[in-house]
Design a protein around this motif. Structure first.
Motif, mmCIF file in Angstrom:
data_model
loop_
_atom_site.group_PDB
_atom_site.id
_atom_site.type_symbol
_atom_site.label_atom_id
_atom_site.label_comp_id
_atom_site.label_asym_id
_atom_site.label_seq_id
_atom_site.Cartn_x
_atom_site.Cartn_y
_atom_site.Cartn_z
ATOM 1 N N ARG A 40 0.826 -1.209 0.000
ATOM 2 C CA ARG A 40 0.000 0.000 0.000
ATOM 3 C C ARG A 40 0.862 1.261 0.000
ATOM 4 N N GLU A 41 1.958 1.224 0.747
ATOM 5 C CA GLU A 41 2.801 2.416 0.888
ATOM 6 C C GLU A 41 3.681 2.655 -0.334
ATOM 7 N N PHE A 42 4.324 1.606 -0.852
ATOM 8 C CA PHE A 42 5.378 1.793 -1.844
ATOM 9 C C PHE A 42 4.945 1.510 -3.280
ATOM 10 N N VAL A 43 3.863 0.754 -3.448
ATOM 11 C CA VAL A 43 3.352 0.504 -4.798
ATOM 12 C C VAL A 43 2.193 1.443 -5.112
ATOM 13 N N GLU A 44 1.211 1.494 -4.220
ATOM 14 C CA GLU A 44 0.012 2.268 -4.508
ATOM 15 C C GLU A 44 0.183 3.759 -4.211
ATOM 16 N N ARG A 47 4.610 4.886 -5.173
ATOM 17 C CA ARG A 47 5.066 4.395 -6.474
ATOM 18 C C ARG A 47 6.594 4.336 -6.563
ATOM 19 N N TRP A 48 7.234 3.904 -5.492
ATOM 20 C CA TRP A 48 8.681 3.711 -5.527
ATOM 21 C C TRP A 48 9.044 2.476 -6.347
ATOM 22 N N VAL A 49 8.167 1.466 -6.351
ATOM 23 C CA VAL A 49 8.355 0.277 -7.189
ATOM 24 C C VAL A 49 7.019 -0.046 -7.838
ATOM 25 N N ASP A 50 7.075 -0.696 -8.998
ATOM 26 C CA ASP A 50 5.820 -1.092 -9.637
ATOM 27 C C ASP A 50 5.399 -2.476 -9.133
#
Length: 403
Positions: A40-44, A47-50
């Motif tokens: 939830r934090e880094f993808v959604e 957007r640090w990683v896909d």
């Protein structure tokens, strides 16, 4: 594309530190829940990683020994802001729960009255509930067919006959050797190449360091001074844990309870308390390090234990990142891992009996409390924190009733 300059990396590392500190303060629920928080934090959100890279990072961390959620956070920090970001992610995510577990060790020694003992007993019952849930969930996922179920049952039988550290290691080794034959239905998957800030040679160096330290931990422990023995025991535990989370229980029990460093009662109480704090399960090592030798470990013992148990997982994930494409596509390696995971289920199942059940269940009331907590987790979808509250409050009420 040009590499970011040092000031950019420092800014990103500070950003990484703040985000992971917040996650370290709020990520309740264990490794699977942590992955959900991270997605939830880094993808959604950020957007640090896909999605694809995130899925591959999860697969890599689950493939390797060590604490999967901590390795995942470390890898995200590394990809975002280099080594400064990796260190920031690890510290931010680990520090809150480590401090809480250290504080519990300091306070727990004062819980000597009847109410304090009731709280301690409730935490032991928490361990029964959580480990039972872990065994059932892992058995469904990691032993879905007869060959792997038989491997898990065989691991239980061997460990019951000889519950030593070397027996556990040989169970893992033999299961890995049987994996390509017994787990032929397990298929390899395509890997992903990550843009890491170092090459294959550096990755090889990390893997060699992991192996050298493990060899020292396995062979040189009796010849080391006390602090070296502590570091060796916790490094060995962190290096041989496949699946992370609750799987660390049998190895930690062998490392600190069997030699007489910590009593079974204090060990189970700490494990139960670890369910009530956010962040990685491996921070239980901070509690155990403080409790060593009747509470003589102190802050130094806690720090050494904490760093030693996390170090192998961080070394091996750092070493594997440049090689992940070939690892994930290798059918033999994937099937060996499937065999190891089946054995791990057996190790955890035996740990559910000894020390968890033996140390916590002393009568029909304890069975009833643990059963209600287990049904609450499995059927009513209680969060782990609610299961902790139920077991502790029920234990206190039983103490009041008995008084």
């Amino acid at each position: 594309m040009e590499a970011p300059d040092v000031r950019t990396l420092r800014g990103r590392a500070f950003e990484v530190a703040l985000v992971f500190l917040r996650l370290g303060l709020t990520s309740f629920g264990g490794p699977i829940a942590h992955i959900g928080y991270f997605r939830r934090e880094f993808v959604e959100r950020r957007r640090w990683v896909d999605e694809e890279h995130f899925a591959q990072l999860i697969a890599l961390c689950q493939f390797l020994p060590g604490p999967a959620s901590s390795q995942l956070g470390f890898s995200i920090g590394l990809l975002r802001a280099g080594w400064m970001g990796a260190l920031a992610a690890f510290i931010g995510f680990t520090l809150p729960s480590a401090l809480l577990m250290f504080a519990f060790a300091e306070v727990g020694s004062q819980l000597s009255g009847p109410w304090g003992q009731a709280v301690i007993h409730g935490l032991k019952l928490v361990a029964v509930v959580i480990v039972a849930q872990g065994v059932l969930g892992m058995a469904r996922t990691l032993c879905p067919d007869r060959p792997r179920a038989l491997m898990a049952a065989g691991a239980v039988a061997v460990i019951a006959f000889s519950p030593s550290a070397w027996t556990q290691l040989w169970v893992v080794v033999v299961s890995a050797a049987l994996g390509p034959w017994a787990c032929r239905q397990v298929m390899a998957r395509s890997g992903e190449t990550f843009s890491v800030p170092y090459d294959h040679r550096t990755g090889t160096g990390f893997l060699v360091a992991y192996a050298v330290f493990l060899a020292m931990a396995l062979l040189a422990t009796p010849f080391l001074p006390p602090l070296g023995q502590i570091a060796s025991a916790f490094y060995r535990t962190g290096a041989l844990v496949f699946g992370g989370g609750h799987v660390v229980l049998p190895l930690l029990k062998q490392a600190v309870v069997d030699p007489g460093w910590i009593t079974p009662e204090r060990f189970l109480a700490g494990y139960g308390a670890a369910q009530a704090v956010p962040g990685p399960m491996f921070t239980l090592s901070a509690y155990l390090g403080d409790e060593l030798h009747g509470g003589q470990g102190g802050a130094l013992g806690a720090a050494i234990s904490l760093l030693a148990i996390f170090l192998p997982g961080l070394l091996v994930v750092s070493g594997a990142l440049p090689f992940w494409r070939s690892l994930a596509a290798n059918a033999q390696a994937v099937r060996m891992l499937a065999g190891v995971n089946a054995a791990v289920v057996g190790l955890l199942a035996f740990a559910l009996y000894d020390p968890v059940w033996i140390g916590a269940i002393h009568g029909s009331r304890d069975v009833a409390i643990a059963l209600i907590g287990f049904v609450g987790l499995m059927a009513a979808r209680w969060p782990p924190l609610l299961a902790v509250a139920w077991c502790v409050i029920a234990s206190l009420l039983c103490a009041l009733w008995g008084a």
